[in-house]
Design an enzyme around this catalytic site. Structure first.
Site, PDB file in Angstrom:
ATOM      1  CE1 TYR A  56       8.009  -3.875 -72.217  1.00 20.45           C
ATOM      2  CE2 TYR A  56       9.398  -5.027 -70.644  1.00 20.45           C
ATOM      3  CZ  TYR A  56       9.088  -4.692 -71.943  1.00 20.45           C
ATOM      4  OH  TYR A  56       9.848  -5.189 -72.974  1.00 20.45           O
TER       5      TYR A  56
ATOM      6  CE  LYS B 139       6.881  -6.978 -73.759  1.00 20.29           C
ATOM      7  NZ  LYS B 139       6.485  -7.146 -75.181  1.00 20.29           N
TER       8      LYS B 139
END
Length: 298
Positions: free
Chosen positions: A166, A170
């Site tokens: 993640y 991001k």
């Protein structure tokens, strides 16, 4: 000063079947925008699909007198991304605003993470942002106008245990945002990113009752709406938003130290100087950093 209006603008919001995306769609529609509400309808891990979530938000918007249609395509599909942009253009005649909000979680400590758990998160977050923006981009270029708001996270900007997939996605979105801001500037396209702190399906299990109350998704929506407005001058920026606070994340460069005959030992001996944040700058582009380097060299 007058209230900010989105009258006549067309917005596509991905992952808008609940949480932050729902709030974005409701706010833009309340201020006059036509909204394409995209949501695959899966769970927080990206499993499953269904049209109920997107359609419920559409019905909420319509009940309040707004204009919206549902889309249940996957942002992780290049063709699915093309279809949702095409739906916006075919239904409302244009696309002015894109809010890339769709996301999933597959958290796991790095030593236990599989290749598939990396791939699926990159597919939804990073590739999904790329795919949908790539299809909206030609329409915005042709119109010499566009507003793109991407979604980053402090998990990428700062780092967070168990979120290597993640966090990588991001932070990749930050790089994409910065490049697209440069490429869109001459065509009237502004591209920014928001790093939200909010109670959503992805965060509610780890929040205290006090934090859950403070981190209402509705307290992030005004920030995203401002970034999506025609009068917002910002582009290429990453904005932290949560609990009513608005702040800017940025990449800074220290003055550092320079040696014409650099050795490992000199790096060791000047390490604290290299890392000293006093007198930092925020370069606008790589050329500015190179100009600083050449100035120090001479």
């Amino acid at each position: 000063m007058s209230d900010l209006s989105f009258e006549g603008r067309v917005a596509l919001v991905t992952g808008a079947g609940g949480g932050l995306g729902r709030e974005y769609g409701l706010l833009l529609a309340a201020r006059g925008a036509h909204v394409v509400v995209n949501d695959l309808g899966g769970d927080v891990g990206g499993h499953g699909a269904g049209g109920g979530a997107a359609q419920r938000v559409v019905e909420e918007i319509r009940a309040l007198g707004g204009s919206a249609v549902a889309n249940t395509g996957s942002v992780a599909s290049f063709d699915g991304a093309a279809a949702m942009v095409a739906q916006a253009v075919e239904t409302f005649g244009r696309i002015d605003i894109l809010i890339n909000n769709a996301g999933i979680l597959r958290d796991k400590a790095f030593h236990n993470m599989s290749a598939s758990e990396i791939d699926v998160v990159l597919d939804v977050h990073l590739r999904g942002t790329f795919y949908v923006t790539r299809h909206a981009w030609p329409h915005m270029r042709a119109a010499s106008y566009g507003r793109v708001v991407n979604t980053s996270s402090n998990s990428g900007l700062i780092g967070n245990f168990g979120q290597s997939n993640y966090g990588a996605a991001k932070m990749g979105i930050v790089g994409l945002t910065r490049v697209l801001a440069k490429e869109g500037a001459r065509r009237g396209i502004h591209v920014n990113a928001v790093a939200p702190a909010a109670r959503t399906r992805m965060t509610e299990s780890v929040l205290s009752p006090q934090a859950a109350e403070a981190l209402e998704p509705s307290r992030v929506a005004p920030v995203v709406a401002w970034l999506a407005h025609e009068s917002c001058p910002a582009t290429g920026e990453v904005i932290s938003a949560g609990a009513g606070r608005v702040a800017r994340y940025f990449v800074g460069l220290t003055p550092g130290f320079l040696s014409r005959d650099l050795t490992v030992e000199k790096v060791r001996d000047h390490w604290d100087e290299a890392r000293d944040t006093g007198g930092f700058i925020v370069p606008d582009d790589p050329a500015e950093e190179m100009a600083l380097l050449m100035k120090q060299w001479t």
